[in-house]
Write a protein that holds these residues in place. Structure first.
Motif, PDB file in Angstrom:
ATOM      1  N   ARG A 109       0.850  -1.183   0.000  1.00 38.83           N
ATOM      2  CA  ARG A 109       0.000   0.000   0.000  1.00 38.83           C
ATOM      3  C   ARG A 109       0.891   1.239   0.000  1.00 38.83           C
ATOM      4  NH1 ARG A 109      -5.328  -1.042   1.303  1.00 38.83           N
ATOM      5  NH2 ARG A 109      -5.593   1.123   2.016  1.00 38.83           N
ATOM      6  N   VAL A 110       0.365   2.348  -0.492  1.00 35.20           N
ATOM      7  CA  VAL A 110       1.169   3.553  -0.652  1.00 35.20           C
ATOM      8  C   VAL A 110       1.786   4.008   0.668  1.00 35.20           C
ATOM      9  CG1 VAL A 110       1.104   6.001  -1.266  1.00 35.20           C
ATOM     10  CG2 VAL A 110      -0.093   4.323  -2.700  1.00 35.20           C
ATOM     11  N   ASP A 111       1.048   3.896   1.756  1.00 33.71           N
ATOM     12  CA  ASP A 111       1.581   4.393   3.013  1.00 33.71           C
ATOM     13  C   ASP A 111       2.696   3.528   3.588  1.00 33.71           C
ATOM     14  OD1 ASP A 111       0.052   2.231   3.785  1.00 33.71           O
ATOM     15  OD2 ASP A 111      -1.380   3.385   4.979  1.00 33.71           O
ATOM     16  N   ALA A 112       2.892   2.338   3.000  1.00 33.66           N
ATOM     17  CA  ALA A 112       3.947   1.448   3.493  1.00 33.66           C
ATOM     18  C   ALA A 112       4.973   1.097   2.423  1.00 33.66           C
ATOM     19  CB  ALA A 112       3.319   0.155   4.042  1.00 33.66           C
ATOM     20  N   ALA A 113       4.777   1.588   1.216  1.00 39.79           N
ATOM     21  CA  ALA A 113       5.630   1.191   0.099  1.00 39.79           C
ATOM     22  C   ALA A 113       7.032   1.786   0.220  1.00 39.79           C
ATOM     23  CB  ALA A 113       5.001   1.630  -1.222  1.00 39.79           C
ATOM     24  N   SER A 114       8.007   1.012  -0.242  1.00 37.89           N
ATOM     25  CA  SER A 114       9.398   1.442  -0.237  1.00 37.89           C
ATOM     26  C   SER A 114       9.708   2.217  -1.519  1.00 37.89           C
ATOM     27  CB  SER A 114      10.309   0.218  -0.137  1.00 37.89           C
ATOM     28  OG  SER A 114      11.603   0.520  -0.587  1.00 37.89           O
ATOM     29  N   LEU A 115      10.312   3.373  -1.378  1.00 41.44           N
ATOM     30  CA  LEU A 115      10.710   4.126  -2.561  1.00 41.44           C
ATOM     31  C   LEU A 115      11.818   3.408  -3.324  1.00 41.44           C
ATOM     32  CD1 LEU A 115      10.612   7.824  -1.305  1.00 41.44           C
ATOM     33  CD2 LEU A 115       8.940   6.601  -2.702  1.00 41.44           C
ATOM     34  N   ALA A 116      12.607   2.610  -2.620  1.00 45.20           N
ATOM     35  CA  ALA A 116      13.625   1.809  -3.303  1.00 45.20           C
ATOM     36  C   ALA A 116      12.962   0.801  -4.237  1.00 45.20           C
ATOM     37  CB  ALA A 116      14.503   1.093  -2.278  1.00 45.20           C
ATOM     38  N   ASP A 117      11.836   0.214  -3.801  1.00 49.39           N
ATOM     39  CA  ASP A 117      11.096  -0.706  -4.664  1.00 49.39           C
ATOM     40  C   ASP A 117      10.537   0.031  -5.877  1.00 49.39           C
ATOM     41  OD1 ASP A 117      11.570  -2.904  -3.093  1.00 49.39           O
ATOM     42  OD2 ASP A 117       9.617  -2.879  -2.092  1.00 49.39           O
ATOM     43  N   LEU A 118      10.053   1.247  -5.657  1.00 53.88           N
ATOM     44  CA  LEU A 118       9.538   2.041  -6.770  1.00 53.88           C
ATOM     45  C   LEU A 118      10.635   2.309  -7.793  1.00 53.88           C
ATOM     46  CD1 LEU A 118       7.374   3.796  -8.141  1.00 53.88           C
ATOM     47  CD2 LEU A 118       8.077   5.673  -6.637  1.00 53.88           C
ATOM     48  N   ASP A 119      11.799   2.692  -7.300  1.00 52.30           N
ATOM     49  CA  ASP A 119      12.919   2.974  -8.206  1.00 52.30           C
ATOM     50  C   ASP A 119      13.333   1.724  -8.986  1.00 52.30           C
ATOM     51  OD1 ASP A 119      12.950   5.580  -7.303  1.00 52.30           O
ATOM     52  OD2 ASP A 119      14.582   5.256  -5.876  1.00 52.30           O
ATOM     53  N   ALA A 120      13.380   0.579  -8.291  1.00 50.77           N
ATOM     54  CA  ALA A 120      13.793  -0.671  -8.946  1.00 50.77           C
ATOM     55  C   ALA A 120      12.798  -1.067 -10.035  1.00 50.77           C
ATOM     56  CB  ALA A 120      13.918  -1.785  -7.914  1.00 50.77           C
ATOM     57  N   GLN A 121      11.511  -0.885  -9.755  1.00 49.57           N
ATOM     58  CA  GLN A 121      10.498  -1.242 -10.759  1.00 49.57           C
ATOM     59  C   GLN A 121      10.526  -0.279 -11.942  1.00 49.57           C
ATOM     60  OE1 GLN A 121       6.605  -3.022  -8.959  1.00 49.57           O
ATOM     61  NE2 GLN A 121       7.531  -1.733  -7.364  1.00 49.57           N
ATOM     62  N   TYR A 122      10.753   0.988 -11.670  1.00 52.28           N
ATOM     63  CA  TYR A 122      10.885   1.943 -12.779  1.00 52.28           C
ATOM     64  C   TYR A 122      12.045   1.556 -13.688  1.00 52.28           C
ATOM     65  CZ  TYR A 122      12.527   6.015 -15.289  1.00 52.28           C
ATOM     66  OH  TYR A 122      12.996   6.830 -16.279  1.00 52.28           O
ATOM     67  N   LEU A 123      13.188   1.235 -13.074  1.00 51.01           N
ATOM     68  CA  LEU A 123      14.365   0.886 -13.866  1.00 51.01           C
ATOM     69  C   LEU A 123      14.118  -0.353 -14.725  1.00 51.01           C
ATOM     70  CD1 LEU A 123      17.293   1.476 -11.335  1.00 51.01           C
ATOM     71  CD2 LEU A 123      16.875   2.725 -13.458  1.00 51.01           C
ATOM     72  N   ALA A 124      13.538  -1.387 -14.115  1.00 51.14           N
ATOM     73  CA  ALA A 124      13.357  -2.658 -14.824  1.00 51.14           C
ATOM     74  C   ALA A 124      12.172  -2.639 -15.781  1.00 51.14           C
ATOM     75  CB  ALA A 124      13.178  -3.782 -13.810  1.00 51.14           C
ATOM     76  N   ASN A 125      11.096  -1.966 -15.404  1.00 48.68           N
ATOM     77  CA  ASN A 125       9.841  -2.079 -16.152  1.00 48.68           C
ATOM     78  C   ASN A 125       9.620  -0.973 -17.166  1.00 48.68           C
ATOM     79  OD1 ASN A 125       9.517  -4.128 -14.330  1.00 48.68           O
ATOM     80  ND2 ASN A 125       7.798  -3.221 -13.246  1.00 48.68           N
ATOM     81  N   VAL A 126      10.290   0.156 -16.995  1.00 48.43           N
ATOM     82  CA  VAL A 126      10.078   1.290 -17.901  1.00 48.43           C
ATOM     83  C   VAL A 126      11.380   1.698 -18.593  1.00 48.43           C
ATOM     84  CG1 VAL A 126       9.228   3.657 -18.111  1.00 48.43           C
ATOM     85  CG2 VAL A 126       8.193   2.113 -16.428  1.00 48.43           C
ATOM     86  N   ARG A 127      12.362   2.088 -17.796  1.00 45.43           N
ATOM     87  CA  ARG A 127      13.585   2.604 -18.411  1.00 45.43           C
ATOM     88  C   ARG A 127      14.309   1.556 -19.244  1.00 45.43           C
ATOM     89  NH1 ARG A 127      18.949   3.529 -18.181  1.00 45.43           N
ATOM     90  NH2 ARG A 127      19.697   5.674 -18.430  1.00 45.43           N
ATOM     91  N   ALA A 128      14.410   0.336 -18.729  1.00 41.04           N
ATOM     92  CA  ALA A 128      15.147  -0.707 -19.455  1.00 41.04           C
ATOM     93  C   ALA A 128      14.507  -1.037 -20.803  1.00 41.04           C
ATOM     94  CB  ALA A 128      15.282  -1.957 -18.594  1.00 41.04           C
ATOM     95  N   PRO A 129      13.191  -1.330 -20.865  1.00 42.25           N
ATOM     96  CA  PRO A 129      12.607  -1.602 -22.180  1.00 42.25           C
ATOM     97  C   PRO A 129      12.620  -0.387 -23.110  1.00 42.25           C
ATOM     98  CG  PRO A 129      10.904  -1.610 -20.470  1.00 42.25           C
ATOM     99  CD  PRO A 129      12.232  -1.594 -19.781  1.00 42.25           C
ATOM    100  N   TYR A 130      12.462   0.801 -22.527  1.00 47.93           N
ATOM    101  CA  TYR A 130      12.534   2.020 -23.342  1.00 47.93           C
ATOM    102  C   TYR A 130      13.906   2.129 -23.994  1.00 47.93           C
ATOM    103  CZ  TYR A 130      11.944   7.019 -24.488  1.00 47.93           C
ATOM    104  OH  TYR A 130      11.849   8.224 -25.146  1.00 47.93           O
ATOM    105  N   ALA A 131      14.963   1.967 -23.180  1.00 48.46           N
ATOM    106  CA  ALA A 131      16.327   2.118 -23.683  1.00 48.46           C
ATOM    107  C   ALA A 131      16.682   1.046 -24.712  1.00 48.46           C
ATOM    108  CB  ALA A 131      17.313   2.082 -22.517  1.00 48.46           C
ATOM    109  N   LEU A 132      16.274  -0.198 -24.450  1.00 49.44           N
ATOM    110  CA  LEU A 132      16.568  -1.272 -25.401  1.00 49.44           C
ATOM    111  C   LEU A 132      15.856  -1.024 -26.724  1.00 49.44           C
ATOM    112  CD1 LEU A 132      17.866  -4.014 -26.030  1.00 49.44           C
ATOM    113  CD2 LEU A 132      15.820  -5.108 -25.079  1.00 49.44           C
ATOM    114  N   THR A 133      14.593  -0.611 -26.650  1.00 48.92           N
ATOM    115  CA  THR A 133      13.845  -0.304 -27.875  1.00 48.92           C
ATOM    116  C   THR A 133      14.522   0.813 -28.650  1.00 48.92           C
ATOM    117  OG1 THR A 133      11.768  -0.953 -26.807  1.00 48.92           O
ATOM    118  CG2 THR A 133      11.607   0.415 -28.781  1.00 48.92           C
TER     119      THR A 133
END
Length: 257
Positions: free
Chosen positions: A109-133
């Motif tokens: 939940r947002v009130d308990a979520a780790s910002l480190a997890d958010l950063d890791a998911q952004y890197l793997a799920n958005v930035r990585a496929p964007y950059a490879l494409t």
């Protein structure tokens, strides 16, 4: 690019002969099933993943007239990705199909979520496929000009409507949906199609972990199968070049969740 002869095993095994495919997340699950399927249809498949042992097993499992080349690659490592793309371009000169099926998942939940997890998911799920494409676009354009090319993004139903506790992951999936829609408008004229598959729960190692986290019994037989998704990817890229499917939603036929 043709749809092939459905139901004719001999024709199917040669449907992608001469094609070069890049499949991410090939260490397990959907990426693994897709890499095997495209190789069985005759393609040269560069199967990307981070788990060397699983990639070695994948290479031994491949059958059919195509070639499956396991490649250990961390997609968040820009230098390694640049080296990979340079090698692919030098060796093959083109990429006919790019399938994105790698990614990270965390829930809270947002009130308990780790910002480190958010950063890791952004890197793997958005930035990585964007950059490879982005780096592979020149090779995709070569294939596009020669008869057609495809980018297939394996997304989630969370990329359509987010559930509680999935805000971080859902945000990355919404981002990829937007990326796909924008990219399609930019590169359709180059003969490159862009399709997004929004998946419900699929029987994969990740889903088994999610069920355990939820304290629920894991019943994989009631979920979408990785081979079902591989079949769908295969169908999408074998459509004739006059047609494009832009978005598909795939859910288990029997809703057990």
């Amino acid at each position: 690019m043709t749809a092939g002869s459905a139901g004719d095993p001999a024709a199917d095994s040669l449907a992608l002969a001469g094609h070069v495919a890049v499949v991410t997340g090939a260490s397990s699950g959907i990426g693994r099933a897709t890499a095997l399927r495209l190789a069985a249809d005759g393609a040269t498949v560069l199967a990307l993943g981070r788990d060397q042992a699983r990639l070695d097993g994948l290479g031994k499992e491949a059958t059919g007239p195509g070639t499956l080349l396991p490649v250990r690659l961390d997609l968040t490592d820009d230098a390694a990705v640049a080296d990979f793309v340079a090698e692919v371009t030098a060796r093959h000169g083109r990429v006919d199909h790019l399938v994105h099926s790698a990614g990270a998942y965390a829930s809270a939940r947002v009130d308990a979520a780790s910002l480190a997890d958010l950063d890791a998911q952004y890197l793997a799920n958005v930035r990585a496929p964007y950059a490879l494409t982005q780096r592979l676009l020149p090779a995709l354009r070569v294939a596009g000009a020669a008869g057609g090319a495809d980018i297939v993004i394996v997304n989630s139903t969370q990329g359509i409507r987010a559930g509680a506790g999935a805000g971080q992951f859902a945000a990355t999936q919404h981002a990829m949906r937007g990326f796909a829609d924008s990219l399609r408008q930019e590169i359709n004229a180059d003969g490159i199609r862009v399709a997004t598959i929004h998946l419900g729960r699929t029987a994969t190692p990740r889903q088994e972990t999610i069920y355990a986290r939820e304290g629920r019994e894991y019943a994989p037989a009631l979920l979408i199968q990785a081979d079902d998704v591989a079949d769908l990817v295969d169908y999408l890229i074998r459509l004739p070049p006059t047609a494009e499917i832009t978005e598909l939603h795939l859910r288990p036929a029997k809703k057990s969740y």
